[in-house]
Write a protein that holds these residues in place. Structure first.
Motif, PDB file in Angstrom:
ATOM      1  N   GLU A 127       0.552  -1.090   0.020  1.00 50.07           N
ATOM      2  CA  GLU A 127       0.044  -0.013   0.214  1.00 50.07           C
ATOM      3  C   GLU A 127       0.841   1.200   0.087  1.00 50.07           C
ATOM      4  O   GLU A 127       1.553   1.392   0.895  1.00 50.07           O
ATOM      5  CB  GLU A 127      -0.920   0.138   1.059  1.00 50.07           C
ATOM      6  N   LYS A 133      -3.701   5.658   0.637  1.00 49.75           N
ATOM      7  CA  LYS A 133      -5.139   5.218   0.403  1.00 49.75           C
ATOM      8  C   LYS A 133      -5.540   5.088  -0.772  1.00 49.75           C
ATOM      9  O   LYS A 133      -6.700   4.344  -1.157  1.00 49.75           O
ATOM     10  CB  LYS A 133      -5.982   5.926   1.624  1.00 49.75           C
ATOM     11  N   GLU A 134      -4.792   5.472  -1.832  1.00 50.52           N
ATOM     12  CA  GLU A 134      -5.328   5.735  -3.306  1.00 50.52           C
ATOM     13  C   GLU A 134      -4.806   4.441  -4.101  1.00 50.52           C
ATOM     14  O   GLU A 134      -5.060   3.919  -4.976  1.00 50.52           O
ATOM     15  CB  GLU A 134      -5.166   7.009  -3.732  1.00 50.52           C
ATOM     16  N   LYS A 184      -4.193   2.255  -9.031  1.00 52.37           N
ATOM     17  CA  LYS A 184      -5.127   3.438  -8.163  1.00 52.37           C
ATOM     18  C   LYS A 184      -6.510   2.933  -7.733  1.00 52.37           C
ATOM     19  O   LYS A 184      -7.278   2.272  -8.844  1.00 52.37           O
ATOM     20  CB  LYS A 184      -5.140   4.548  -9.085  1.00 52.37           C
ATOM     21  N   VAL A 185      -7.038   3.055  -6.548  1.00 51.45           N
ATOM     22  CA  VAL A 185      -8.085   2.585  -6.341  1.00 51.45           C
ATOM     23  C   VAL A 185      -9.322   3.699  -6.712  1.00 51.45           C
ATOM     24  O   VAL A 185      -9.304   4.811  -6.126  1.00 51.45           O
ATOM     25  CB  VAL A 185      -8.250   2.552  -4.664  1.00 51.45           C
ATOM     26  N   GLU A 226     -15.031  -0.255  -7.283  1.00 56.04           N
ATOM     27  CA  GLU A 226     -15.163  -1.749  -6.852  1.00 56.04           C
ATOM     28  C   GLU A 226     -14.177  -2.745  -7.025  1.00 56.04           C
ATOM     29  O   GLU A 226     -13.746  -3.316  -6.124  1.00 56.04           O
ATOM     30  CB  GLU A 226     -16.573  -2.175  -7.042  1.00 56.04           C
ATOM     31  N   THR A 254     -10.734  -2.363  -7.967  1.00 55.78           N
ATOM     32  CA  THR A 254      -9.593  -1.849  -7.521  1.00 55.78           C
ATOM     33  C   THR A 254      -9.701  -1.903  -5.973  1.00 55.78           C
ATOM     34  O   THR A 254      -8.620  -2.125  -5.153  1.00 55.78           O
ATOM     35  CB  THR A 254      -9.077  -0.638  -8.130  1.00 55.78           C
ATOM     36  N   ALA A 255     -11.048  -1.617  -5.262  1.00 57.94           N
ATOM     37  CA  ALA A 255     -11.034  -1.856  -3.837  1.00 57.94           C
ATOM     38  C   ALA A 255     -10.662  -3.126  -3.196  1.00 57.94           C
ATOM     39  O   ALA A 255     -10.070  -3.324  -2.211  1.00 57.94           O
ATOM     40  CB  ALA A 255     -12.361  -1.043  -3.574  1.00 57.94           C
ATOM     41  N   LYS A 258      -7.037  -3.788  -3.496  1.00 56.22           N
ATOM     42  CA  LYS A 258      -5.934  -3.307  -2.428  1.00 56.22           C
ATOM     43  C   LYS A 258      -6.117  -4.318  -1.282  1.00 56.22           C
ATOM     44  O   LYS A 258      -5.179  -3.935  -0.397  1.00 56.22           O
ATOM     45  CB  LYS A 258      -6.631  -2.061  -2.043  1.00 56.22           C
ATOM     46  N   LYS A 259      -7.248  -4.986  -0.987  1.00 54.54           N
ATOM     47  CA  LYS A 259      -7.174  -5.828   0.097  1.00 54.54           C
ATOM     48  C   LYS A 259      -6.609  -7.258  -0.007  1.00 54.54           C
ATOM     49  O   LYS A 259      -6.451  -7.903   1.004  1.00 54.54           O
ATOM     50  CB  LYS A 259      -8.699  -6.086   0.451  1.00 54.54           C
TER      51      LYS A 259
END
Length: 254
Positions: free
Chosen positions: A12, A15-16, A70-71, A74, A76-77, A80-81
């Motif tokens: 990470e 946040k983006e 880049k987030v 849905e 790319t969110a 990221k996890k």
């Protein structure tokens, strides 16, 4: 090719933004700069379509590829996890690649923010062929000037800017007044690509753009990523995923 992969690491940046490393020896061995992959990394039918990502770098020795993302929604969110050893389905490498002609001695590599994603791979490829590479990257904040240290490590001339009052091409234009470039490669907004075209007309170098588009299949079947291009005065449709994502700047219609 379609492969079952797994996450090696998922870093990470903030946040983006993030950078995920994936086990994909077949793709690492065959991919060329500018190509992309389609990925599915969730269970079930939602989201429905695989997601396209430029290949940021490859490591043939370790059999891995890296994706800078880049987030924005849905898909790319969820990306990221992802954790180490999580499963990922990958289709690729897809599309065409940046042309690097044998007579090229010096090139410019231009991008903004996550638009710089395919440029690390290109810079590395160019340096291995003893082509001088000048990298011009802009971003909203210094931490978003991705791969700065790496570009310098492989002996690229690097210019990074966080000045929103200037297009990153303005730094390239200053360099053009006293340095010859054989080609420029750009990934970013239509405005950025349009400014590269203006400089091409003035200074006579070749230009190539990496385009982004919403894609459903990634192989040209659905035609959802179709754009209009102009080849020698004749307009026609082209699919970003199949005929692209790399196009001569002169052929783009904006």
């Amino acid at each position: 090719m379609y492969i079952d992969s797994q996450v090696v690491s998922n870093y990470e940046i903030d946040k983006e933004y993030g950078r995920v490393c994936l086990e994909a020896p077949e793709i690492a061995a065959s991919a060329l700069p500018g190509q992309f992959v389609m990925m599915k990394y969730w269970q079930g039918l939602t989201p429905f379509f695989m997601r396209p990502f430029s290949i940021n770098s490859t490591d043939n020795k370790n059999g891995t590829i890296e994706i800078l993302y880049k987030v924005v929604g849905e898909g790319t969110a969820i990306l990221k996890k992802l954790q180490k050893a999580d499963k990922v389905q990958i289709l690729g490498p897809l599309g065409n690649s940046f042309p690097l002609k044998e007579n090229f001695k010096r090139i410019a590599i231009i991008g903004r923010g996550v638009g710089a994603a395919p440029m690390r791979f290109l810079a590395e490829y160019a340096r291995k062929k003893n082509v001088e590479a000048h990298v011009f990257i802009s971003a909203a904040r210094p931490e978003f000037l991705f791969d700065t240290t790496y570009f310098q490590t492989i002996e690229c001339q690097f210019t990074g800017s966080c000045d929103d009052r200037r297009l990153v091409t303005s730094y390239f234009e200053e360099e053009l007044t006293h340095t010859h470039f054989d080609a420029a490669y750009v990934c970013g907004s239509k405005r950025l690509i349009g400014d590269v075209k203006r400089l091409m007309d003035q200074y006579g170098f070749e230009g190539y753009a990496s385009l982004e588009a919403h894609m459903a299949c990634g192989v040209g079947a659905c035609k959802g990523c179709t754009i209009v291009i102009n080849e020698e005065g004749t307009e026609r449709f082209a699919r970003v995923c199949k005929e692209g994502p790399i196009f001569p700047v002169r052929n783009l219609v904006y």
